[in-house]
Design a protein around this motif. Structure first.
Motif, PDB file in Angstrom:
ATOM      1  N   VAL A  35       0.828  -1.143  -0.047  1.00 38.85           N
ATOM      2  CA  VAL A  35      -0.051   0.072  -0.095  1.00 38.85           C
ATOM      3  C   VAL A  35       0.972   1.279   0.032  1.00 38.85           C
ATOM      4  O   VAL A  35       1.665   1.323   0.762  1.00 38.85           O
ATOM      5  N   ASN A  36       0.733   1.883  -1.086  1.00 37.17           N
ATOM      6  CA  ASN A  36       1.419   3.193  -1.270  1.00 37.17           C
ATOM      7  C   ASN A  36       0.933   4.196  -0.384  1.00 37.17           C
ATOM      8  O   ASN A  36      -0.558   4.621  -0.513  1.00 37.17           O
ATOM      9  N   LEU A  37       1.581   5.048   0.596  1.00 37.94           N
ATOM     10  CA  LEU A  37       0.867   6.233   1.259  1.00 37.94           C
ATOM     11  C   LEU A  37       0.310   7.234   0.529  1.00 37.94           C
ATOM     12  O   LEU A  37      -0.710   7.566   1.002  1.00 37.94           O
ATOM     13  N   ALA A  38       0.700   7.518  -0.637  1.00 37.89           N
ATOM     14  CA  ALA A  38       0.052   8.429  -1.329  1.00 37.89           C
ATOM     15  C   ALA A  38      -1.241   7.917  -1.917  1.00 37.89           C
ATOM     16  O   ALA A  38      -2.158   8.858  -2.146  1.00 37.89           O
ATOM     17  N   GLU A  39      -1.640   6.560  -2.028  1.00 41.76           N
ATOM     18  CA  GLU A  39      -2.871   6.405  -2.484  1.00 41.76           C
ATOM     19  C   GLU A  39      -3.861   6.112  -1.332  1.00 41.76           C
ATOM     20  O   GLU A  39      -4.834   5.596  -1.570  1.00 41.76           O
ATOM     21  N   SER A  95       7.530  14.490   1.178  1.00 42.94           N
ATOM     22  CA  SER A  95       7.594  13.109   1.649  1.00 42.94           C
ATOM     23  C   SER A  95       6.500  13.120   2.882  1.00 42.94           C
ATOM     24  O   SER A  95       6.320  14.084   3.697  1.00 42.94           O
ATOM     25  N   ARG A  96       5.977  12.102   2.936  1.00 43.22           N
ATOM     26  CA  ARG A  96       4.973  11.811   4.075  1.00 43.22           C
ATOM     27  C   ARG A  96       5.093  11.110   5.074  1.00 43.22           C
ATOM     28  O   ARG A  96       6.018  10.236   4.962  1.00 43.22           O
ATOM     29  N   TYR A  97       4.641  11.287   6.236  1.00 48.45           N
ATOM     30  CA  TYR A  97       4.691  10.857   7.415  1.00 48.45           C
ATOM     31  C   TYR A  97       3.572  10.247   8.248  1.00 48.45           C
ATOM     32  O   TYR A  97       2.544  10.937   8.239  1.00 48.45           O
ATOM     33  N   LEU A  98       3.696   9.124   8.857  1.00 46.65           N
ATOM     34  CA  LEU A  98       2.678   8.778   9.839  1.00 46.65           C
ATOM     35  C   LEU A  98       3.031   9.518  10.984  1.00 46.65           C
ATOM     36  O   LEU A  98       4.200   9.800  11.374  1.00 46.65           O
ATOM     37  N   VAL A  99       1.974   9.888  11.858  1.00 45.24           N
ATOM     38  CA  VAL A  99       2.316  10.470  12.928  1.00 45.24           C
ATOM     39  C   VAL A  99       1.583   9.770  14.353  1.00 45.24           C
ATOM     40  O   VAL A  99       0.313   9.460  14.146  1.00 45.24           O
ATOM     41  N   LEU A 124       6.367  -1.075   8.352  1.00 46.59           N
ATOM     42  CA  LEU A 124       6.029  -2.299   7.372  1.00 46.59           C
ATOM     43  C   LEU A 124       4.648  -2.133   6.598  1.00 46.59           C
ATOM     44  O   LEU A 124       4.695  -2.452   5.446  1.00 46.59           O
ATOM     45  N   MET A 125       3.574  -1.610   7.190  1.00 48.92           N
ATOM     46  CA  MET A 125       2.390  -1.678   6.498  1.00 48.92           C
ATOM     47  C   MET A 125       2.155  -0.596   5.562  1.00 48.92           C
ATOM     48  O   MET A 125       1.639  -0.792   4.508  1.00 48.92           O
ATOM     49  N   TYR A 126       2.858   0.595   5.707  1.00 49.95           N
ATOM     50  CA  TYR A 126       2.947   1.581   4.675  1.00 49.95           C
ATOM     51  C   TYR A 126       4.535   1.615   4.340  1.00 49.95           C
ATOM     52  O   TYR A 126       5.004   3.010   4.807  1.00 49.95           O
ATOM     53  N   PRO A 127       5.189   0.986   3.532  1.00 48.98           N
ATOM     54  CA  PRO A 127       6.546   1.144   2.962  1.00 48.98           C
ATOM     55  C   PRO A 127       6.846   2.173   2.114  1.00 48.98           C
ATOM     56  O   PRO A 127       8.005   2.739   2.061  1.00 48.98           O
ATOM     57  N   GLY A 128       5.909   2.884   1.588  1.00 52.42           N
ATOM     58  CA  GLY A 128       5.811   4.184   0.803  1.00 52.42           C
ATOM     59  C   GLY A 128       6.218   5.556   1.656  1.00 52.42           C
ATOM     60  O   GLY A 128       6.468   6.408   1.201  1.00 52.42           O
ATOM     61  N   CYS A 129       5.875   5.346   2.985  1.00 48.86           N
ATOM     62  CA  CYS A 129       6.089   6.676   3.685  1.00 48.86           C
ATOM     63  C   CYS A 129       7.788   6.760   4.187  1.00 48.86           C
ATOM     64  O   CYS A 129       8.358   5.898   4.093  1.00 48.86           O
ATOM     65  N   ASP A 141       8.699  17.852  21.645  1.00 45.20           N
ATOM     66  CA  ASP A 141       9.728  17.127  20.792  1.00 45.20           C
ATOM     67  C   ASP A 141       8.922  16.286  19.762  1.00 45.20           C
ATOM     68  O   ASP A 141       7.979  15.796  19.842  1.00 45.20           O
ATOM     69  N   ILE A 142       9.662  16.589  18.447  1.00 43.26           N
ATOM     70  CA  ILE A 142       9.163  15.406  17.379  1.00 43.26           C
ATOM     71  C   ILE A 142      10.566  14.356  17.090  1.00 43.26           C
ATOM     72  O   ILE A 142      11.453  14.931  16.636  1.00 43.26           O
ATOM     73  N   MET A 143      10.382  13.138  17.252  1.00 38.02           N
ATOM     74  CA  MET A 143      11.205  12.181  16.906  1.00 38.02           C
ATOM     75  C   MET A 143      10.896  11.421  15.607  1.00 38.02           C
ATOM     76  O   MET A 143       9.839  10.999  15.615  1.00 38.02           O
ATOM     77  N   VAL A 144      11.997  11.580  14.384  1.00 37.82           N
ATOM     78  CA  VAL A 144      11.580  10.900  13.398  1.00 37.82           C
ATOM     79  C   VAL A 144      12.233   9.382  13.355  1.00 37.82           C
ATOM     80  O   VAL A 144      13.262   9.397  13.566  1.00 37.82           O
ATOM     81  N   ILE A 145      11.410   8.500  12.991  1.00 35.61           N
ATOM     82  CA  ILE A 145      11.700   7.132  13.097  1.00 35.61           C
ATOM     83  C   ILE A 145      11.523   6.679  11.621  1.00 35.61           C
ATOM     84  O   ILE A 145      10.606   6.699  10.990  1.00 35.61           O
ATOM     85  N   ARG A 146      12.850   5.861  11.142  1.00 39.29           N
ATOM     86  CA  ARG A 146      12.788   5.575   9.921  1.00 39.29           C
ATOM     87  C   ARG A 146      13.374   4.063   9.985  1.00 39.29           C
ATOM     88  O   ARG A 146      14.180   3.919  10.866  1.00 39.29           O
ATOM     89  N   LEU A 147      12.819   3.115   9.291  1.00 37.78           N
ATOM     90  CA  LEU A 147      13.423   1.862   9.284  1.00 37.78           C
ATOM     91  C   LEU A 147      14.680   1.759   8.182  1.00 37.78           C
ATOM     92  O   LEU A 147      14.334   2.101   7.068  1.00 37.78           O
ATOM     93  N   MET A 148      15.647   1.411   8.842  1.00 31.21           N
ATOM     94  CA  MET A 148      16.811   1.361   8.132  1.00 31.21           C
ATOM     95  C   MET A 148      17.363  -0.089   7.469  1.00 31.21           C
ATOM     96  O   MET A 148      16.584  -0.935   7.734  1.00 31.21           O
ATOM     97  N   ASP A 149      18.004   0.025   6.450  1.00 24.30           N
ATOM     98  CA  ASP A 149      18.427  -1.322   5.720  1.00 24.30           C
ATOM     99  C   ASP A 149      19.527  -1.775   6.883  1.00 24.30           C
ATOM    100  O   ASP A 149      20.249  -1.197   7.302  1.00 24.30           O
ATOM    101  N   TYR A 150      19.293  -3.158   6.821  1.00 28.69           N
ATOM    102  CA  TYR A 150      20.324  -3.765   7.731  1.00 28.69           C
ATOM    103  C   TYR A 150      21.627  -3.750   7.557  1.00 28.69           C
ATOM    104  O   TYR A 150      21.954  -4.241   6.408  1.00 28.69           O
TER     105      TYR A 150
END
Length: 161
Positions: A35-39, A95-99, A124-129, A141-150
């Protein structure tokens, strides 16, 4: 006689190639579409809150309000239901973010296992974000959390053997 062996080798090679292409095409067709976050259909009802004001003060444009994501699991012969909640969807520089906003009864410990357990399903549910914004209202405070490549050399955990 040499011509027959060449023909047989080419024939076996062609059959293997056709089988491989068929299996690859079938695997590609059965793969779920992320599922793309834009859609994603956004909730246009955005309620005013201190989190909204903090996001806007930090350059984020809130484009979607609270959303409920229904989930269903099959466990043995039972169907179990649950849901996840997203507080807002924000955007900055295309860039889109879930909050997710902080909760007094659920303080966030900034450790890998806690971040994984609380936020990995959303990422994982919205890999396009681009990531997930955790808005801590107590610390403003706002913490930005991103899933990195291992990267194996970054992780120095214990051996699991």
């Amino acid at each position: 006689m040499d011509g027959q062996y060449d023909t047989m080798v080419i024939g076996v090679f062609a059959i293997c190639l056709i089988v491989w292409l068929f299996l690859a095409l079938r695997s590609w067709m059965n793969r779920p579409i992320p599922v793309n976050l834009a859609e994603l259909k956004l909730n246009e009802n955005i309620q005013d809150s201190p989190a909204l004001q903090l996001l806007e003060a930090n350059g984020y444009e809130v484009i979607g309000g609270k959303m409920k994501i229904p989930l269903a699991f099959e466990a043995d012969d039972s169907i179990l239901y649950s849901r996840l909640f997203i507080d807002y969807v924000a955007e900055r520089e295309d860039s889109r973010y879930l909050v997710k906003t902080s909760r007094r009864r659920q303080p966030l410990e900034r450790s890998g296992p806690v971040i994984r357990d609380r936020f990995l399903p959303f990422l994982l549910m919205y890999p396009g974000c681009e990531g997930l914004l955790y808005v801590d209202l107590e610390d403003s405070d706002i913490m930005v959390i991103r899933l990195m490549d291992y990267q194996e050399d970054v992780y120095d955990g214990e051996d699991l053997d």
